[in-house]
Design a protein around this motif. Structure first.
Motif, PDB file in Angstrom:
ATOM      1  N   SER A  25       0.838  -1.196   0.000  1.00 24.95           N
ATOM      2  CA  SER A  25       0.000   0.000   0.000  1.00 24.95           C
ATOM      3  C   SER A  25       0.880   1.256   0.000  1.00 24.95           C
ATOM      4  CB  SER A  25      -0.950  -0.035   1.210  1.00 24.95           C
ATOM      5  OG  SER A  25      -1.957   0.937   1.086  1.00 24.95           O
ATOM      6  N   SER A  78      -2.671  -6.250   9.042  1.00 28.44           N
ATOM      7  CA  SER A  78      -3.537  -7.125   8.242  1.00 28.44           C
ATOM      8  C   SER A  78      -3.334  -8.607   8.540  1.00 28.44           C
ATOM      9  CB  SER A  78      -3.306  -6.862   6.749  1.00 28.44           C
ATOM     10  OG  SER A  78      -1.958  -7.119   6.382  1.00 28.44           O
ATOM     11  N   VAL A  91      -6.620   0.183  -4.511  1.00 28.92           N
ATOM     12  CA  VAL A  91      -7.853   0.029  -3.752  1.00 28.92           C
ATOM     13  C   VAL A  91      -8.537   1.381  -3.609  1.00 28.92           C
ATOM     14  CG1 VAL A  91      -6.730   0.386  -1.505  1.00 28.92           C
ATOM     15  CG2 VAL A  91      -8.853  -0.939  -1.613  1.00 28.92           C
ATOM     16  N   GLY A  92      -9.871   1.361  -3.616  1.00 28.91           N
ATOM     17  CA  GLY A  92     -10.628   2.566  -3.343  1.00 28.91           C
ATOM     18  C   GLY A  92     -10.514   3.662  -4.375  1.00 28.91           C
ATOM     19  N   GLU A  93     -10.266   3.296  -5.630  1.00 27.13           N
ATOM     20  CA  GLU A  93     -10.146   4.292  -6.696  1.00 27.13           C
ATOM     21  C   GLU A  93     -11.389   4.259  -7.590  1.00 27.13           C
ATOM     22  OE1 GLU A  93      -7.823   6.548  -7.220  1.00 27.13           O
ATOM     23  OE2 GLU A  93      -6.457   5.901  -5.619  1.00 27.13           O
ATOM     24  N   TYR A  94     -11.589   5.324  -8.336  1.00 29.64           N
ATOM     25  CA  TYR A  94     -12.583   5.319  -9.400  1.00 29.64           C
ATOM     26  C   TYR A  94     -11.975   4.624 -10.624  1.00 29.64           C
ATOM     27  CZ  TYR A  94     -15.101   8.963  -6.777  1.00 29.64           C
ATOM     28  OH  TYR A  94     -15.779   9.665  -5.814  1.00 29.64           O
ATOM     29  N   ASN A 151      -9.684  -3.439  -6.015  1.00 26.43           N
ATOM     30  CA  ASN A 151     -10.931  -3.664  -5.299  1.00 26.43           C
ATOM     31  C   ASN A 151     -11.459  -2.368  -4.659  1.00 26.43           C
ATOM     32  OD1 ASN A 151      -8.574  -4.000  -3.734  1.00 26.43           O
ATOM     33  ND2 ASN A 151      -9.675  -5.111  -2.145  1.00 26.43           N
ATOM     34  N   GLU A 152     -12.684  -2.485  -4.127  1.00 28.67           N
ATOM     35  CA  GLU A 152     -13.388  -1.354  -3.519  1.00 28.67           C
ATOM     36  C   GLU A 152     -13.461  -0.168  -4.480  1.00 28.67           C
ATOM     37  OE1 GLU A 152     -12.087  -0.403   0.467  1.00 28.67           O
ATOM     38  OE2 GLU A 152     -11.646  -2.513   0.902  1.00 28.67           O
ATOM     39  N   ILE A 153     -13.779  -0.473  -5.732  1.00 24.27           N
ATOM     40  CA  ILE A 153     -13.925   0.567  -6.751  1.00 24.27           C
ATOM     41  C   ILE A 153     -15.056   1.515  -6.344  1.00 24.27           C
ATOM     42  CG2 ILE A 153     -14.481   1.040  -9.163  1.00 24.27           C
ATOM     43  CD1 ILE A 153     -11.767  -0.279  -8.766  1.00 24.27           C
ATOM     44  N   LYS A 154     -14.798   2.812  -6.419  1.00 25.83           N
ATOM     45  CA  LYS A 154     -15.802   3.805  -6.029  1.00 25.83           C
ATOM     46  C   LYS A 154     -16.854   3.949  -7.125  1.00 25.83           C
ATOM     47  CE  LYS A 154     -12.682   6.570  -3.147  1.00 25.83           C
ATOM     48  NZ  LYS A 154     -12.043   7.904  -2.970  1.00 25.83           N
ATOM     49  N   HIS A 198      -4.743  -5.317  -1.781  1.00 22.74           N
ATOM     50  CA  HIS A 198      -5.492  -5.108  -0.537  1.00 22.74           C
ATOM     51  C   HIS A 198      -6.526  -6.211  -0.364  1.00 22.74           C
ATOM     52  CE1 HIS A 198      -3.615  -1.195  -1.056  1.00 22.74           C
ATOM     53  NE2 HIS A 198      -3.974  -0.875   0.168  1.00 22.74           N
ATOM     54  N   ILE A 199      -6.034  -7.436  -0.252  1.00 25.68           N
ATOM     55  CA  ILE A 199      -6.886  -8.606  -0.138  1.00 25.68           C
ATOM     56  C   ILE A 199      -6.305  -9.527   0.938  1.00 25.68           C
ATOM     57  CG2 ILE A 199      -7.801  -8.581  -2.486  1.00 25.68           C
ATOM     58  CD1 ILE A 199      -5.595 -10.523  -3.312  1.00 25.68           C
TER      59      ILE A 199
END
Length: 299
Positions: free
Chosen positions: A109, A134, A204-207, A236-239, A272-273
């Motif tokens: 990360s 984690s 992770v967490g991006e558009y 993952n965690e796509i916005k 991030h898994i």
């Protein structure tokens, strides 16, 4: 010549630090696992420090890492967690003594900033792998891969991708990490050389549009043209967006690298898994990609 730190052995002393955000939960379970590997674990001042969202202010975090970089009794440094903040302290660190006696530095990360600097500026191997924060949710396989990387044991991975790969075989030095941080390193001494490398990416967490933009930036700067192979990990965690972008991250990658002929694999267990397998940055590996089946083995 890329430097390889000495591998760990039972009884070695390692340090845990927080280069970025502060810890919200105890890492005692992770320390117990590391001690179960036969290691002595020291925690830095940053592990219990707090300064707004950071694990202490920039000077404290930098001094904490510096103390372990300079301590020959410490054989590895693990980032406890990511978040944001590593880029704020890179230029405060003095790697003079570290260069004479390199040691393993591990994390993922936001820690990609530090791992990129180790490869780009110092030509030293490092480990992209699970962090203490984690450990509790991590798969047994991902933790074992980190242990094997630290102790210098054989590492190889194989899996089946659910997204169609571009088949082929490649041998090259592994580089990569978090896409956002790799892009942030560009234009600085901390940027890696992508030429003739096998690149792995995750985020992770991006558009979806920001993933597209970052990959196109790498392409326009010539970073993607000379690769030996491309490993696409978890995005993952796509916005969500009010108006759909129209392409998944995998489809974005496929379009952007379609003109090149190197192998590309998807769904690799990195990112991030829970099954975030250790990747040794700076080590040569062989990548074999079929339509669905993938294997990676380090030489």
């Amino acid at each position: 010549m890329i430097k390889q730190p000495a591998h760990l052995k039972k009884g070695d002393k390692i340090a845990i630090v927080c280069p970025a955000n502060k810890l919200k939960n105890s890492i005692a379970p992770a320390i117990a696992i590391l001690e179960g590997w036969g290691l002595q674990v020291i925690t830095g001042k940053s592990v219990s420090a707090a300064h707004y969202q950071f694990a202490g202010d920039d000077n404290l975090r930098a001094a904490d890492i510096q103390s372990f970089l300079d301590d020959d009794s410490i054989k590895a440094i693990l980032a406890a967690r990511g978040g944001y903040g590593g880029i704020r302290i890179i230029d405060k660190l003095d790697f003079t003594k570290f260069n004479d006696n390199p040691k393993w530095i591990s994390g993922f990360s936001d820690t990609t900033a530090l791992l990129s600097h180790l490869m780009g500026a110092l030509q030293t191997q490092s480990i992209h792998g699970q962090m203490p924060v984690s450990f509790e949710k991590a798969t047994t396989g991902s933790l074992e891969s980190l242990r094997r990387a630290l102790f210098g044991e054989e590492i190889s991975y194989s899996y089946t991708s659910s997204f169609p790969n571009r088949s082929g075989q490649a041998e090259g030095i592994i580089i990569g990490g978090n896409l956002s941080l790799l892009v942030a390193m560009e234009g600085s001494v901390s940027a890696m050389d992508y030429s003739n490398k096998i690149l792995f990416l995750e985020d992770v967490g991006e558009y979806e549009y920001t993933i597209d933009r970052m990959l196109r930036m790498l392409k326009r700067s010539g970073k993607l043209a000379g690769l030996k192979g491309l490993i696409v990990g978890a995005f993952n965690e796509i916005k969500p967006e009010d108006t759909p972008f129209g392409q998944t991250p995998e489809e974005v990658v496929m379009e952007i690298v379609k003109e090149y002929d190197y192998p590309v694999c998807y769904n690799f267990p990195v990112g991030h898994i829970e099954d975030n397998r250790a990747m040794i940055i700076g080590r040569t590996a062989v990548l074999k990609v079929g339509d669905a089946d993938v294997s990676l083995s380090y030489k």
